[in-house]
Design an enzyme around this catalytic site. Sequence first.
Site, PDB file in Angstrom:
ATOM      1  N   SER A  31      45.208 -13.402  30.914  1.00 65.67           N
ATOM      2  CA  SER A  31      45.752 -12.217  30.275  1.00 65.67           C
ATOM      3  C   SER A  31      44.631 -11.201  30.185  1.00 65.67           C
ATOM      4  CB  SER A  31      46.289 -12.567  28.880  1.00 65.67           C
ATOM      5  OG  SER A  31      46.868 -11.434  28.275  1.00 65.67           O
ATOM      6  N   LYS A  35      41.095 -14.436  28.565  1.00 58.12           N
ATOM      7  CA  LYS A  35      41.508 -13.076  28.209  1.00 58.12           C
ATOM      8  C   LYS A  35      40.394 -12.141  28.649  1.00 58.12           C
ATOM      9  CE  LYS A  35      44.250 -10.089  26.020  1.00 58.12           C
ATOM     10  NZ  LYS A  35      45.693  -9.933  26.219  1.00 58.12           N
TER      11      LYS A  35
END
Length: 322
Positions: free
Chosen positions: A191, A123
């Site tokens: 992400s 992330k």
Amino acid sequence: MIGKTEGNGGVNDFTRILADQAFRRVLLKHGTRSEAEIHNVPMVWSGGCDGVITPHATIFARNSKTGAADKSRLVIGTALSAELLPEDIGRPAMVLKVADAVKAAMKDAGITDPKDVHYVQTKTPLLTIDSVRDARNAPPDAGLRGPRLHGRFQRHHPRSASPWHWGKCRCPRPNRSAGISTCIRRSPPVSSGVELTQAQIVLLGNKAGAGGRYRIGHSVMHDALDIDGIYDSIRDAGIELPERPRSEDLKGRVVNCFMKCEADRRGVLRGRRQIMLDDFRRPPSPAFEGGGRRGGRACDRRPRGIRIGRLPCIRDRMAAVR
């Protein structure tokens, strides 16, 4: 912790921030760790799907128990990268910093052989108009044009960090991230979010002598209809299945699946036109159809982690754990 929220998945998706704050406050109120220690717990929130598979969260915990030296079991490693500056996003500097964090997560998990790594969730920060404007020290060729134009680069470069660390590909040159897709088939799901300034890494693999009952496997789905890819990942986790398996053959032994879903950039699916890329907004359709199809195959319609593409599957050797 890995979870999915009901936000739009874009730059202005506030649901990731709210979920992150809520979970950390619970840990601070009911746990034993300090605020600084809780800050270092990776919490990977992904938006972009309102309903079907949201909201959900998968929480991983570990202890000091050991197992038989001749049996491999699930282990987890986590890490935070060095701070990623706006001018690093989508650049080789981002690859190097994320790769160092992946290396630290492998060490944290006690894994020395990359072949034992089956899942790396990253992330990373997401560019905003303000962060682009404030990048005063960016080099002249940084190309900070805006959040939407950098979306492709900031997704591809973290994907290349793990295979680059494992010697599978060379570090990409500036503005060349779109050409590295051939070296990232064993890559991690990625992400990004505006709530971060560092890359969060959650790494899962198998290690001989680890305690617990779980194993993890992975496979690659060649397109959105490749159901065999799901069963291949389950076999890779150590569950024997017939040649043409059905959901009943799983017998409750699969605990969770994470899949990465994205529409085919060619705009076709097995020779037929699909329109997921026609909408200007980031389409949630792949997550919807992915959640429905995979839930049906797993004979469980409750929310699951949906990450189609690189597909790890965790199984319980002894019994089903719900």
